[in-house]
Design an enzyme around this catalytic site. Structure first.
Site, mmCIF file in Angstrom:
data_model
loop_
_atom_site.group_PDB
_atom_site.id
_atom_site.type_symbol
_atom_site.label_atom_id
_atom_site.label_comp_id
_atom_site.label_asym_id
_atom_site.label_seq_id
_atom_site.Cartn_x
_atom_site.Cartn_y
_atom_site.Cartn_z
ATOM 1 N N SER A 246 -20.410 17.635 -9.777
ATOM 2 C CA SER A 246 -21.822 17.942 -9.999
ATOM 3 C C SER A 246 -22.090 18.169 -11.479
ATOM 4 O O SER A 246 -21.212 18.652 -12.211
ATOM 5 C CB SER A 246 -22.169 19.219 -9.225
ATOM 6 N N TYR B 37 -20.242 28.277 -6.320
ATOM 7 C CA TYR B 37 -20.264 26.868 -5.890
ATOM 8 C C TYR B 37 -19.898 25.965 -7.070
ATOM 9 O O TYR B 37 -19.023 25.108 -6.981
ATOM 10 C CB TYR B 37 -21.658 26.495 -5.346
ATOM 11 N N ASN C 152 -29.493 15.150 -9.492
ATOM 12 C CA ASN C 152 -30.170 15.702 -8.297
ATOM 13 C C ASN C 152 -30.517 14.605 -7.282
ATOM 14 O O ASN C 152 -31.581 13.995 -7.379
ATOM 15 C CB ASN C 152 -31.436 16.452 -8.717
ATOM 16 N N LYS D 255 -16.420 23.352 -8.351
ATOM 17 C CA LYS D 255 -16.420 21.975 -8.880
ATOM 18 C C LYS D 255 -15.615 21.926 -10.182
ATOM 19 O O LYS D 255 -14.810 21.022 -10.401
ATOM 20 C CB LYS D 255 -17.851 21.488 -9.110
#
Ligand code: UD1
Length: 336
Positions: free
Chosen positions: A125, A150, A180, A154
């Site tokens: 991400s 979160y 996104n 990553k």
């Protein structure tokens, strides 16, 4: 044909990727524990493609079950989507996030090693660029911190894969840093359908459009951006899915680790997205301006050049396409 294990293949991005894999002639093998997805997604993939992917309801942390998946099928490469992904929830229950996201990746990598599988495409991400890099984000910037547990999972998994490649130079790990993703497959059969009240913008907009939520709250209009609302790089999930196929093709004859942004390279504000949704679907979405949301950055988008040169990938769908397809799915889902 190449057998590709797709973990989290019943989820939002995973299911769209499975469709594109089947369309391109790959044999996807789907593993999903259905903790945040429904089994009928597999039926829908079959309706869209005419082919039912092999499906295992398995948690990637379950090593024995993963061994069985690898011994039942000769797996050539892996796309690893399976993970918890709610930013706010990860702040409340960090241990669950670290345990689930990191353990599942380690277990998967150990089983890959046992079976000699050396191609790994990771669902990362843009959050790994952290709060301090200038945008547009480029892959050679430091990507070593994030703003939520979160996001840290990553960062940590990117690190784990990088260290593994150092020890095993004949392994190939592609770290795909998504911006996104929004929108849906044109059939309206697949889409982003989170449990409970959505946190992300497009699923929230869709619920408002369906009359299931009263109005959208725009989190802040006093940011240093052209219209005061935050800017993000929204990309169509089908473009994103195709990016994974390009990454697989690239990995086929490559070794080493490569981080690649998947974004359009354009910033779109919350207000612009709301207007695009109105225009694409001929409606007027009710919204109010609320306070800023903790942890939101004013603006960021991708430098999308590396994906273009290395993978030959570029996003092709417009923001209107994203809004139209998102609503097509949400409308159907709300009528059930
Ligand atoms: C976040 C995460 C990202 C993750 C992505 C998808 C960070 C920095 N980013 O992105 O890592 O991959 O979610 O899970 O943690 N907004 C509103 N009203 C709403 C909802 C959102 O105005 O009801 C605005 C937000 O302020 C933001 C934009 O919409 O400006 C997009 O928000 P969201 O969809 O949650 O994605 P990000 O926060 O950009």
């Amino acid at each position: 044909m190449m057998n590709v294990l797709v973990t989290g293949g019943a989820g939002y991005i995973g299911s769209h990727t499975v469709v594109e894999l089947i369309n391109a002639g790959y044999e996807p093998i789907v593993v999903d524990d259905l903790s945040n997805a429904k089994e009928d997604v597999i039926d829908r993939i079959e309706i869209i493609t005419g082919k039912r992917p092999v499906f295992y309801k398995v948690d990637c942390k379950d090593k024995e079950a993963m061994r069985k998946v690898f011994s039942d099928n000769k797996i050539d490469s892996v796309i690893h989507f399976a993970a918890y992904k709610a930013v706010g929830e990860s702040v409340r229950i960090p241990l669950e996030y670290y345990r689930n996201n990191i353990d599942s990746t380690l277990t998967l990598m150990e089983v890959m090693e046992e079976f000699g599988c050396k191609k790994f495409v990771f669902s990362s991400s843009a959050t790994v660029y952290g709060p301090n890099n200038p945008y547009p984000y480029k892959e050679d910037m430091k990507a070593i911190e994030s703003s939520s547990p979160y996001g840290w999972t990553k960062v940590m998994i990117e690190r784990i894969l990088t260290d593994y490649v150092t020890a095993h130079p004949d392994y190939c790990a592609i770290l795909l840093r998504y911006f996104n993703p929004i929108g849906s497959h044109e059939s309206g059969l697949l889409g982003d359908d989170p449990n409970g009240i959505p946190n992300n913008l497009m699923p929230y907009i869709s619920r408002v459009a369906a009359g299931q939520l009263e109005k959208l709250t725009i989190y802040g209009d006093d940011y240093p951006t052209p219209d005061g609302t935050c800017q993000r790089d929204y990309l169509h999930v089908v473009d994103l899915a195709i990016g994974h196929l390009k990454a697989l093709e690239y990995a086929e004859n490559k070794e080493g680790v490569e981080a690649i942004n998947l974004g359009t390279g354009n910033g779109v504000s919350v207000m612009e997205l709301v207007h695009a949704f109105d225009k694409a679907n001929d409606m007027e979405l009710p919204y109010v301006i609320g306070p800023r949301r903790d942890g939101d950055l004013p603006a960021f988008w991708a430098d999308a050049e590396k994906a273009k040169t290395l993978l030959g990938w570029e996003a092709t769908h417009s923001v209107e396409d994203m809004c139209r397809s998102a609503w097509k799915f949400a409308k159907k889902a709300s009528e059930k």
